[in-house]
Design an enzyme around this catalytic site. Structure first.
Site, PDB file in Angstrom:
ATOM      1  N   LYS A 184       0.857  -1.188   0.000  1.00  0.00           N
ATOM      2  CA  LYS A 184       0.000   0.000   0.000  1.00  0.00           C
ATOM      3  C   LYS A 184       0.886   1.228   0.000  1.00  0.00           C
ATOM      4  CE  LYS A 184      -3.948   2.052   0.190  1.00  0.00           C
ATOM      5  NZ  LYS A 184      -3.408   2.923  -0.881  1.00  0.00           N
ATOM      6  N   GLN A 197       7.111   3.838   3.945  1.00  0.00           N
ATOM      7  CA  GLN A 197       5.710   3.434   3.936  1.00  0.00           C
ATOM      8  C   GLN A 197       5.476   2.160   4.734  1.00  0.00           C
ATOM      9  OE1 GLN A 197       3.706   5.581   1.706  1.00  0.00           O
ATOM     10  NE2 GLN A 197       2.083   4.867   3.048  1.00  0.00           N
ATOM     11  N   LYS A 230       5.345   3.369   8.355  1.00  0.00           N
ATOM     12  CA  LYS A 230       4.181   4.234   8.536  1.00  0.00           C
ATOM     13  C   LYS A 230       2.905   3.396   8.596  1.00  0.00           C
ATOM     14  CE  LYS A 230       3.973   7.728   5.771  1.00  0.00           C
ATOM     15  NZ  LYS A 230       3.725   8.564   4.560  1.00  0.00           N
ATOM     16  N   LYS A 235       5.553   1.716  -3.002  1.00  0.00           N
ATOM     17  CA  LYS A 235       5.476   3.059  -3.576  1.00  0.00           C
ATOM     18  C   LYS A 235       5.765   2.956  -5.068  1.00  0.00           C
ATOM     19  CE  LYS A 235       4.757   7.318  -1.969  1.00  0.00           C
ATOM     20  NZ  LYS A 235       3.774   7.693  -0.951  1.00  0.00           N
ATOM     21  N   GLY A 289      -2.745   8.155  -4.587  1.00  0.00           N
ATOM     22  CA  GLY A 289      -2.092   9.325  -5.144  1.00  0.00           C
ATOM     23  C   GLY A 289      -0.911   9.780  -4.311  1.00  0.00           C
ATOM     24  N   ASP A 290      -0.140  10.687  -4.865  1.00  0.00           N
ATOM     25  CA  ASP A 290       0.992  11.328  -4.189  1.00  0.00           C
ATOM     26  C   ASP A 290       1.247  12.618  -4.970  1.00  0.00           C
ATOM     27  OD1 ASP A 290       4.275  11.458  -3.646  1.00  0.00           O
ATOM     28  OD2 ASP A 290       3.142  10.660  -1.965  1.00  0.00           O
ATOM     29  N   THR A 349      -4.460  13.426   5.205  1.00  0.00           N
ATOM     30  CA  THR A 349      -3.057  13.581   5.599  1.00  0.00           C
ATOM     31  C   THR A 349      -2.848  14.866   6.382  1.00  0.00           C
ATOM     32  OG1 THR A 349      -2.408  12.374   3.599  1.00  0.00           O
ATOM     33  CG2 THR A 349      -0.682  13.543   4.787  1.00  0.00           C
ATOM     34  N   ASN A 386      -2.350  19.498  -1.406  1.00  0.00           N
ATOM     35  CA  ASN A 386      -3.379  18.841  -0.605  1.00  0.00           C
ATOM     36  C   ASN A 386      -3.041  18.806   0.885  1.00  0.00           C
ATOM     37  OD1 ASN A 386      -4.189  16.018   0.622  1.00  0.00           O
ATOM     38  ND2 ASN A 386      -5.781  16.562  -0.836  1.00  0.00           N
ATOM     39  N   SER A 423      -6.961   5.711   3.560  1.00  0.00           N
ATOM     40  CA  SER A 423      -6.985   4.839   2.388  1.00  0.00           C
ATOM     41  C   SER A 423      -7.383   3.420   2.794  1.00  0.00           C
ATOM     42  CB  SER A 423      -5.610   4.809   1.716  1.00  0.00           C
ATOM     43  OG  SER A 423      -5.388   5.975   0.954  1.00  0.00           O
TER      44      SER A 423
END
Length: 449
Positions: A93, A114, A117, A129, A168-169, A213, A244, A381
């Site tokens: 993820k 990630q 996290k 990622k 997204g990123d 976030t 964002n 997410s």
């Protein structure tokens, strides 16, 4: 400054040798490994079976060509990436980043971060990622669509709701996710809503995902401030970035009674001593997609735009670096400390350099590392995945309540772990140790894989 345990030195040496030139990944690996000396002293079993070496090595790295045709009929070629780093806790993820700076080292560092996290959220998700060295800025919708369709034509075979779930990123917002998901649906002949998160509300997206976030980082910092008997109320704040994460950090800070006086983009930063006008900022960045200088032009009334320079020269009580990796240097940290900063919350991935982190910690500044403080996005997410699996849609209030609970739990886990390992108040070590233990214990259960 933490010292690397001698038992871990060969592991870091191997990481650096095997991943030559990937400085961001080296930095991320070093930070985690520097935190583990206390863990292996208490749990020497974690050094068995090359467990730490396996955690530092991605399970899979995918690099591929992305050819597409621009509006002039010229064929362009970009490079796509997906690093599926660790699936011990669940399907991979992590977001997709479209930006010219993207390379395998950056994707690997982001995937490594990630893993930890995602572990902190307590939700069943592994870490990965991806992205491409494509720049959507200045491209037409048709060009972005053609690029996304070409990208997904290769990427789709590696995805699935039980395999790998992107989001997204930087450079990948609702428009790009729609094109990517549409091509996935077309290629697979399946409506597998749980394979992508950050989707539009009409086709399986979650309320509060856009805000998650920024909101999550603010919830974490608010909880951190409360441990010192204070809060955002009345605090002067600076938030870097204007995308964002920054926008919704500002929104939540305002709801907590704080005042944000500066934000930025890659061209420079604005200072508005009256407090950032959030609706104007949203209009400029989310609707018009213009540069931050336009805010100063339209707002007037003493608002200033500073081209280039450092936003961290603006005095504040709370700093929220929310733009990109290594944006806040040791020099910036010293300027913030001199100007009286009391707390820093990382909204981006690894936005503070090691020198900056050590400066904050030595000065007694509350410091919330990104792998903990900005976990709200991926947590929501995972909540979107839950809603897709149950064919359900939650209200904004229910989703935000769950987000707040998750962020408070992450804060408390990091704080309690730091206490347990004799480093009270050190959220960096607390986050690294707590997340590592969750991943390591699970991997030990699976045997040597």
């Amino acid at each position: 400054m933490p010292k690397l345990d001698e038992k871990l030195e060969p592991i870091l040496d191997t990481v650096i040798r095997r991943n030559a030139g990937e400085t961001e990944f080296h930095q991320a690996a070093r930070e985690v490994l520097e935190s583990l000396g206390r863990v292996i002293a208490k749990h020497p079993e974690f050094t068995d079976g090359a467990l730490i070496e396996r955690i530092c090595e991605p399970e899979r790295q995918i690099i591929f060509r992305v050819p597409w045709t621009d509006d002039k009929g010229q064929v362009q070629v970009n490079r796509g990436f997906r690093v599926q780093f660790n699936s011990a806790l669940g399907p991979y993820k992590g977001g997709m980043r479209f930006h010219p700076s993207v390379n395998v080292g950056i994707i690997k560092f982001l995937g490594f971060e990630q893993v930890f996290k995602n572990a902190l959220t307590g939700l069943p998700i592994g870490g990965g990622k991806g992205g491409a060295d494509f720049d959507p800025k200045g491209r037409s919708d048709a060009e972005v669509m053609r690029f996304c369709q070409s990208f997904m034509t290769e990427m789709f075979r590696h995805l699935g709701e039980y395999t790998d779930v992107p989001a997204g990123d930087i450079g990948v917002g609702g428009r790009e996710i729609g094109y990517l998901f549409g091509q996935y649906k077309r290629l697979t002949n399946r409506y597998e809503a749980g394979v992508f998160t950050g989707k539009g509300l009409f086709y399986g997206g979650s309320r509060a995902r856009t805000e998650a976030t920024g909101y999550g980082n603010t919830y974490f910092v608010q909880r951190m401030l409360q441990t010192k008997g204070t809060s955002f109320d009345g605090k002067r704040c600076v938030v870097s970035g204007s995308g964002n994460v920054a926008i919704y950090s500002i929104e939540k800070i305002l709801s907590f009674g704080g005042k944000v006086v500066a934000c930025s983009d890659s061209s420079g930063y604005i200072v508005d001593e009256n407090g950032i006008d959030l609706e104007l900022l949203k209009e400029i960045k989310e609707v018009r997609r213009q540069r931050i200088s336009e805010y100063a032009r339209l707002k007037g009334n003493g608002t200033h735009f500073i081209k280039g320079g450092s936003i961290w020269d603006v005095p504040c009580d709370v700093a929220m670096p929310s733009a990109t990796q290594n944006e806040l240097s040791g020099k910036d940290a010293r300027a913030l400390i001199k100007n009286g900063v009391i707390a820093v919350g990382e909204g981006a991935n690894m936005p503070s350099t090691p020198e900056a982190i050590h400066a904050f910690q030595d000065a007694g500044v509350l410091f919330a590392p990104g792998k903990a403080a900005n976990a709200g996005g991926v947590a929501t997410s995972a909540l979107e995945m839950q809603q897709n699996a149950s064919r359900d849609s939650w209200s904004f209030e229910k989703t935000e309540t769950r987000l707040a609970e998750i962020m408070h739990n992450i804060h408390d886990l990091c704080a309690n772990t730091a206490d347990e390992f004799g480093v009270p108040g050190n959220y960096v070590l607390g986050a690294n140790i707590a997340s590592f233990v969750r991943v390591a214990e699970t991997m030990r259960s699976f045997g040597v894989i």
